[in-house]
Design a protein around this motif. Structure first.
Motif, PDB file in Angstrom:
ATOM      1  N   LYS A 197       4.158 -19.256 -42.664  1.00 48.48           N
ATOM      2  CA  LYS A 197       4.368 -18.646 -41.360  1.00 48.48           C
ATOM      3  C   LYS A 197       5.090 -17.305 -41.484  1.00 48.48           C
ATOM      4  N   THR A 198       6.063 -17.219 -42.397  1.00 48.61           N
ATOM      5  CA  THR A 198       6.804 -15.973 -42.567  1.00 48.61           C
ATOM      6  C   THR A 198       5.930 -14.864 -43.147  1.00 48.61           C
ATOM      7  N   LYS A 199       4.889 -15.226 -43.910  1.00 47.37           N
ATOM      8  CA  LYS A 199       3.980 -14.224 -44.453  1.00 47.37           C
ATOM      9  C   LYS A 199       2.991 -13.723 -43.403  1.00 47.37           C
ATOM     10  N   ASN A 214      11.151 -10.177 -39.459  1.00 45.97           N
ATOM     11  CA  ASN A 214      12.256 -10.227 -38.503  1.00 45.97           C
ATOM     12  C   ASN A 214      13.258  -9.122 -38.830  1.00 45.97           C
ATOM     13  N   ALA A 215      14.176  -8.870 -37.906  1.00 40.50           N
ATOM     14  CA  ALA A 215      15.105  -7.733 -38.040  1.00 40.50           C
ATOM     15  C   ALA A 215      15.993  -7.858 -39.274  1.00 40.50           C
ATOM     16  N   ALA A 216      16.443  -9.057 -39.590  1.00 41.29           N
ATOM     17  CA  ALA A 216      17.326  -9.241 -40.747  1.00 41.29           C
ATOM     18  C   ALA A 216      16.595  -8.901 -42.051  1.00 41.29           C
TER      19      ALA A 216
END
Length: 116
Positions: free
Chosen positions: A42-44, A49-51
């Motif tokens: 999912k992150t790929k 995200n901002a961090a």
């Protein structure tokens, strides 16, 4: 370069059938590995995200500063390569269309116009 089968047979005549079977099975395994790629997480798939953006930006800036000071190593080259690719992808997506005047103002503001 591919060799036609009739020309390859004399080359393979000296190979044992056991070796030829092993070569064929290793090609099949390599092909199966390429087809069975791990699905993306999912992150790929989602935007960063901002961090993660802040961490990447800091890492790119530290690598560039270290490189400019003459303390380069493989990790810094890797980070600078990643930064270059990131900039290229962003530019291809349309984020690099700012007028040149903005860059000149930035350079003049910080006094780094020695390179131009």
């Amino acid at each position: 370069m591919l060799i036609p089968l009739r020309e390859a047979r004399p080359l393979m005549a000296g190979l044992s059938t056991e070796l030829m079977d092993k070569m064929a099975s290793s090609r099949k395994r390599a092909r199966d590995k390429k087809m069975a790629r791990k699905p993306l997480t999912k992150t790929k798939l989602l935007p960063m995200n901002a961090a993660l953006v802040r961490d990447s930006s800091l890492s790119y800036h530290v690598a560039l500063d270290g490189w400019r000071r003459g303390h380069g190593n493989r990790r810094m080259v890797n980070e600078l390569t990643r930064a270059t690719y990131m900039a290229w992808f962003l530019q291809c997506a349309g984020y690099g269309d700012a007028p040149d005047q903005l860059e000149r103002e930035h350079v003049n503001r910080w006094g780094n116009d020695q390179d131009k």
